[in-house]
Design a protein around this motif. Structure first.
Motif, PDB file in Angstrom:
ATOM      1  N   THR A 154      18.287  32.027   1.255  1.00  0.00           N
ATOM      2  CA  THR A 154      17.790  33.055   1.849  1.00  0.00           C
ATOM      3  C   THR A 154      18.202  33.092   3.404  1.00  0.00           C
ATOM      4  O   THR A 154      18.497  34.216   3.888  1.00  0.00           O
ATOM      5  CB  THR A 154      16.205  32.914   1.767  1.00  0.00           C
ATOM      6  OG1 THR A 154      15.539  32.816   0.263  1.00  0.00           O
ATOM      7  CG2 THR A 154      15.321  34.290   2.366  1.00  0.00           C
ATOM      8  N   ASN A 155      18.451  32.251   3.685  1.00  0.00           N
ATOM      9  CA  ASN A 155      18.838  32.013   5.402  1.00  0.00           C
ATOM     10  C   ASN A 155      20.143  32.536   5.485  1.00  0.00           C
ATOM     11  O   ASN A 155      20.500  33.544   6.365  1.00  0.00           O
ATOM     12  CB  ASN A 155      18.588  30.681   5.680  1.00  0.00           C
ATOM     13  CG  ASN A 155      18.716  30.396   7.129  1.00  0.00           C
ATOM     14  OD1 ASN A 155      18.078  31.199   7.850  1.00  0.00           O
ATOM     15  ND2 ASN A 155      19.746  29.434   7.656  1.00  0.00           N
TER      16      ASN A 155
ATOM     17  N   ASP B 139      16.169  19.806  10.395  1.00  0.00           N
ATOM     18  CA  ASP B 139      14.572  19.946  10.549  1.00  0.00           C
ATOM     19  C   ASP B 139      14.158  20.243   9.248  1.00  0.00           C
ATOM     20  O   ASP B 139      13.062  21.027   8.891  1.00  0.00           O
ATOM     21  CB  ASP B 139      14.353  21.044  11.374  1.00  0.00           C
ATOM     22  CG  ASP B 139      14.523  20.582  12.842  1.00  0.00           C
ATOM     23  OD1 ASP B 139      15.198  21.371  13.561  1.00  0.00           O
ATOM     24  OD2 ASP B 139      14.433  19.707  13.265  1.00  0.00           O
ATOM     25  N   GLY B 140      14.349  19.403   7.949  1.00  0.00           N
ATOM     26  CA  GLY B 140      14.034  19.855   6.796  1.00  0.00           C
ATOM     27  C   GLY B 140      14.433  20.955   6.170  1.00  0.00           C
ATOM     28  O   GLY B 140      13.660  21.253   5.033  1.00  0.00           O
ATOM     29  N   LYS B 141      15.106  21.922   6.721  1.00  0.00           N
ATOM     30  CA  LYS B 141      15.708  23.198   6.360  1.00  0.00           C
ATOM     31  C   LYS B 141      17.110  23.204   6.031  1.00  0.00           C
ATOM     32  O   LYS B 141      17.914  22.521   6.849  1.00  0.00           O
ATOM     33  CB  LYS B 141      15.392  24.499   7.093  1.00  0.00           C
ATOM     34  CG  LYS B 141      13.637  24.406   7.049  1.00  0.00           C
ATOM     35  CD  LYS B 141      13.075  25.314   8.319  1.00  0.00           C
ATOM     36  CE  LYS B 141      13.383  26.685   8.220  1.00  0.00           C
ATOM     37  NZ  LYS B 141      12.555  27.562   9.035  1.00  0.00           N
TER      38      LYS B 141
ATOM     39  N   LEU C  41      13.511  24.853  -4.533  1.00  0.00           N
ATOM     40  CA  LEU C  41      13.156  25.602  -3.312  1.00  0.00           C
ATOM     41  C   LEU C  41      14.127  25.451  -2.020  1.00  0.00           C
ATOM     42  O   LEU C  41      14.114  26.496  -1.648  1.00  0.00           O
ATOM     43  CB  LEU C  41      11.642  25.057  -3.079  1.00  0.00           C
ATOM     44  CG  LEU C  41      10.920  25.858  -1.950  1.00  0.00           C
ATOM     45  CD1 LEU C  41      10.824  27.374  -2.155  1.00  0.00           C
ATOM     46  CD2 LEU C  41       9.696  25.279  -1.936  1.00  0.00           C
TER      47      LEU C  41
ATOM     48  N   GLN D  68      15.805  28.550  -0.216  1.00  0.00           N
ATOM     49  CA  GLN D  68      15.516  28.563   1.113  1.00  0.00           C
ATOM     50  C   GLN D  68      16.913  28.911   1.904  1.00  0.00           C
ATOM     51  O   GLN D  68      17.097  29.593   2.728  1.00  0.00           O
ATOM     52  CB  GLN D  68      14.602  27.791   1.608  1.00  0.00           C
ATOM     53  CG  GLN D  68      14.739  27.537   3.159  1.00  0.00           C
ATOM     54  CD  GLN D  68      15.653  26.649   4.063  1.00  0.00           C
ATOM     55  OE1 GLN D  68      15.970  25.780   3.534  1.00  0.00           O
ATOM     56  NE2 GLN D  68      16.489  27.180   4.921  1.00  0.00           N
TER      57      GLN D  68
ATOM     58  N   ASN E 155       6.955  28.032   7.307  1.00  0.00           N
ATOM     59  CA  ASN E 155       7.812  27.545   8.194  1.00  0.00           C
ATOM     60  C   ASN E 155       8.988  26.748   7.549  1.00  0.00           C
ATOM     61  O   ASN E 155      10.053  26.889   8.111  1.00  0.00           O
ATOM     62  CB  ASN E 155       7.044  26.403   9.305  1.00  0.00           C
ATOM     63  CG  ASN E 155       6.296  27.015  10.478  1.00  0.00           C
ATOM     64  OD1 ASN E 155       6.805  28.083  11.037  1.00  0.00           O
ATOM     65  ND2 ASN E 155       5.232  26.565  10.780  1.00  0.00           N
ATOM     66  N   SER E 156       8.881  26.421   6.432  1.00  0.00           N
ATOM     67  CA  SER E 156       9.869  25.747   5.737  1.00  0.00           C
ATOM     68  C   SER E 156      10.937  26.520   5.072  1.00  0.00           C
ATOM     69  O   SER E 156      11.927  26.359   4.905  1.00  0.00           O
ATOM     70  CB  SER E 156       9.511  25.086   4.681  1.00  0.00           C
ATOM     71  OG  SER E 156       8.872  25.526   3.565  1.00  0.00           O
ATOM     72  N   ILE E 157      10.372  27.918   4.762  1.00  0.00           N
ATOM     73  CA  ILE E 157      11.218  28.920   4.299  1.00  0.00           C
ATOM     74  C   ILE E 157      11.926  30.054   5.159  1.00  0.00           C
ATOM     75  O   ILE E 157      12.875  30.538   5.013  1.00  0.00           O
ATOM     76  CB  ILE E 157      10.536  29.656   3.283  1.00  0.00           C
ATOM     77  CG1 ILE E 157      10.290  28.459   1.993  1.00  0.00           C
ATOM     78  CG2 ILE E 157      11.200  30.683   2.502  1.00  0.00           C
ATOM     79  CD1 ILE E 157       9.319  28.829   0.742  1.00  0.00           C
ATOM     80  N   LYS E 158      10.901  30.130   6.455  1.00  0.00           N
ATOM     81  CA  LYS E 158      11.312  31.068   7.283  1.00  0.00           C
ATOM     82  C   LYS E 158      13.032  31.426   7.810  1.00  0.00           C
ATOM     83  O   LYS E 158      13.387  30.345   8.253  1.00  0.00           O
ATOM     84  CB  LYS E 158      10.399  30.980   8.595  1.00  0.00           C
ATOM     85  CG  LYS E 158      10.917  31.637   9.777  1.00  0.00           C
ATOM     86  CD  LYS E 158       9.870  31.177  10.813  1.00  0.00           C
ATOM     87  CE  LYS E 158      10.225  31.139  12.269  1.00  0.00           C
ATOM     88  NZ  LYS E 158      11.474  31.674  12.714  1.00  0.00           N
TER      89      LYS E 158
END
Lengths: 279, 373
Positions: A161-162, A194-196, A154, A158, B296-299
């Protein structure tokens, strides 16, 4: 001369006219490959290209990665089929850069409307030994820099995608279609904020063992530091896990990469190559 | 404390009381904004108490006639000063972190950045002490480690306050340069009263000499009154005023903009570069907000999420290919399955057409949302 459309099922039958590092891409979303077969059904040549910007608003281009023929007939058939296919795909411009091309193939391309010139290749070749010094770019790495092997599926999605939402796809036209394991999970690295996933340095390992960085991007307020951190991290991983003579190819495909390569590997130049353009 | 101070602090306390008792969010501290404002108010009260203790505590050598005890009392005095400066520093940091997070939406960045100033400020804090030591024989006689440490800590906090005030101004300026927030949504109203508070404390230094001569009581008051606390109260009140305006356009709990923002702010969104190329809908009935942390985690960066109510959300971003939109939807579904695999996401998307105006696209989005409901 018959033309066969290459796909995942039949590509192994045409290995004699293909290069392993290119044939592994057959089956990818925007890659196309054709092979010319003689009357005895033996392969007489092959051509592989990739469509660029096919699903974007920008004009669709085609980049030829391989052209290999064993005679004038095969070459003519391949080029004719190529022209027919790109016409159907509304390709505006076709281009190529090849190091290994015969005089006959050069002439064939010129006759087909390509403007051919010789010059320095955009690729520079290094080895793992050469990137040892990059480990020192960031002496102390934060725990927010991780290898791709430490990312969950995941998180990888993400991160990709970013990058795509920022318009960054690197050398990978079909980035959104590729699985995580297409990238070398040992050498590739990411930055987590921040976890992303806010930065990715993705490297592909070809079947020949050559490593090629294909995506290098970071965003956010600390992006410049993150980019250096990823280089240092990946260099360390490569040194720890691969023999020192493992080849690394850096494709200087845009101004940013050219400038960075000039800074990090000053004095390194590409080999002689033939480049061509039509459209 | 003279009557002027009593009047000013009386007004400040009255404003804080009104702010507290008239606003349910602040009383309940149920939103991130309210928690920050409440924390600021508590710190202001603590700061005023410590300031008065410091100002009223004025040890005299004649009272004790003992150098050691006098030195200890001086140390206590500087400790009270340090406490006051520390509380003001916390208030400024509290607000800085809040605004920095609103702009950058990155707690990691906030944590990293706020550590960087600590050591340089600690080094700069030595300078006033060194100057005092060199210039003043009295200071040298009474000098002892405890007193110097207390004074140094106070200086350190004071210098850090200037750093974070400058940082706050820089954040607000940078944010306005990148994407100007509409007036009702701005959070930089804290900066002006804060800077005014500091400026007021030094106003006596620029007054003409005849004011000093003719109005000594005024100068006496200006040199002893710390204006930062009343101005901080003003800053908190003004900030809450903008926060309340924001709540018209924003869900106070999850921080997402709402339908009203979409409908009213087309012009502003277009001019400010808000992402207005695609809209991706997500609806998860009876999820009770469980989709929010997933979104929020994927945005992606530079995208905005709007809350359409009843577990319906709209993610807007710049122009994208359909394949990329599908990857985003796939990620959200995978993320939600990780939270609760019994929940099903309904999703759809719209892409703004080339010649379509922002108003027409927004209308299409809202019509689609209504149809999906």
């Amino acid at each position: 001369m018959d033309i066969i459309e290459l796909n995942n099922e039949n590509v192994s039958e045409y290995e004699s006219v293909l290069e392993p590092d290119i044939s592994e891409s057959i089956g990818r979303m925007f890659y196309r490959g054709i092979a010319a077969v003689g009357e005895d059904n033996s392969p007489a040549g092959a051509m592989v290209w990739e469509y660029k910007n096919m699903e974007d608003e920008a004009d669709t281009d085609a980049e030829i990665y391989l052209i290999n023929s064993e005679g004038g007939d095969a070459l003519a058939s391949l080029l004719s089929e190529f022209d027919s296919q790109i016409k159907g795909s509304e390709v505006t411009m076709s281009f190529l850069e090849l190091e290994d091309i015969s005089e006959e193939e050069k002439k064939g391309l010129k006759d087909d409307g390509f403007e051919i010139k010789e010059g320095e290749s955009r690729d520079i070749e290094l080895t793992v030994e050469d990137v040892k010094s990059l480990m020192a770019l960031k002496k102390k790495l934060g725990d927010n820099v991780v290898g791709l092997d430490e990312l969950m599926e995941l998180q990888f999605m993400q991160g990709v995608t970013n990058c795509l939402f920022k318009g960054k796809k690197g050398l990978v036209e079909d980035l959104e279609y590729l699985e995580k394991d297409w990238f070398d999970e040992t050498a590739s690295s990411c930055v987590i904020t921040d976890g992303k996933v806010s930065g990715m340095f993705l490297i592909h390992r070809f079947s020949s063992g050559v490593l090629m960085p294909v995506l290098f991007h970071a965003s956010g307020p600390d992006s410049k530091i993150d980019l250096l951190s990823m280089i240092a991290f990946s260099a360390r991983r490569a040194v720890e896990n691969y023999p020192s003579d493992t080849r690394i190819v850096i494709r200087r495909h845009n101004a940013m990469v050219k400038a960075l390569a000039a800074k990090l590997f000053a004095g390194r130049t590409g080999r002689e190559a033939i480049s061509g353009c039509r459209g | 404390m003279n009557y002027k101070d009593m009047v000013i602090y009386g007004i400040a306390f009255a404003c804080m009381a009104v702010l507290f008792f008239k606003n349910e969010h602040i009383r309940k501290r149920d939103t991130p904004d309210a928690k920050n404002i409440f924390m600021v108010l508590v710190l202001i009260v603590a700061g005023i108490v410590s300031d008065k203790c410091y100002m009223l505590y004025n040890p005299s050598f004649d009272d004790v006639n003992n150098e050691t005890i006098f030195a200890l009392k001086i140390t206590l005095m500087y400790t009270l000063k340090f406490l006051r400066e520390l509380i003001i520093l916390f208030i400024i940091i509290c607000w800085n972190r809040f605004v920095d997070f609103v702009v950058y939406k990155s707690l990691d960045h906030v944590k990293k950045k706020y550590k960087r100033a600590i050591i340089p400020a600690a080094l700069f804090a030595c300078i006033p002490i060194i100057i005092k030591y060199v210039r003043s024989p009295v200071f040298r006689e009474l000098a002892d480690l405890k007193r110097i440490l207390a004074e140094w800590l106070g200086n350190w906090c004071y210098i850090l306050q200037f750093y974070y005030v400058a940082n706050a101004i820089w954040i607000a300026w940078k944010s306005n340069k990148e994407r100007k927030a509409p007036t009702c949504l701005r959070l930089d109203v804290f900066v002006i009263p804060l800077v005014a508070g500091y400026a007021f404390n030094y106003i006596y230094a620029i007054l003409p000499v005849d004011i000093w001569i003719n109005y000594p009581f005024l100068i006496d008051w200006l040199t002893t009154f710390d204006a930062r606390f009343p101005f901080l109260v003003l800053a908190a009140v003004l900030t809450w005023g903008t926060v309340k305006k924001r709540y018209r356009y924003m869900d106070p709990i999850n921080g997402f903009y709402n339908k009203e923002f979409l409908a009213d702010m087309n012009d502003y969104m277009e001019k400010s570069g808000y992402p207005n190329g695609i809209g991706v809908y997500f609806k998860v009935p009876r999820s009770e907000g469980r989709l929010i942390p997933v979104l929020n985690s994927i945005k992606p960066e530079d995208s905005e999420i709007f809350s359409l109510g009843e577990d319906e959300y709209l993610l807007m971003a710049g122009p994208q290919k359909e394949s990329v939109i599908r990857l985003l939807i796939k990620s959200v579904k995978l993320g939600l399955a990780g939270v609760d695999d019994s929940l099903a996401v309904t999703s759809d998307y719209l892409i703004r057409e080339k010649e379509e105006s922002p108003e027409a696209f927004t209308k299409r989005l809202l019509d689609k949302a209504a149809a999906m409901s």
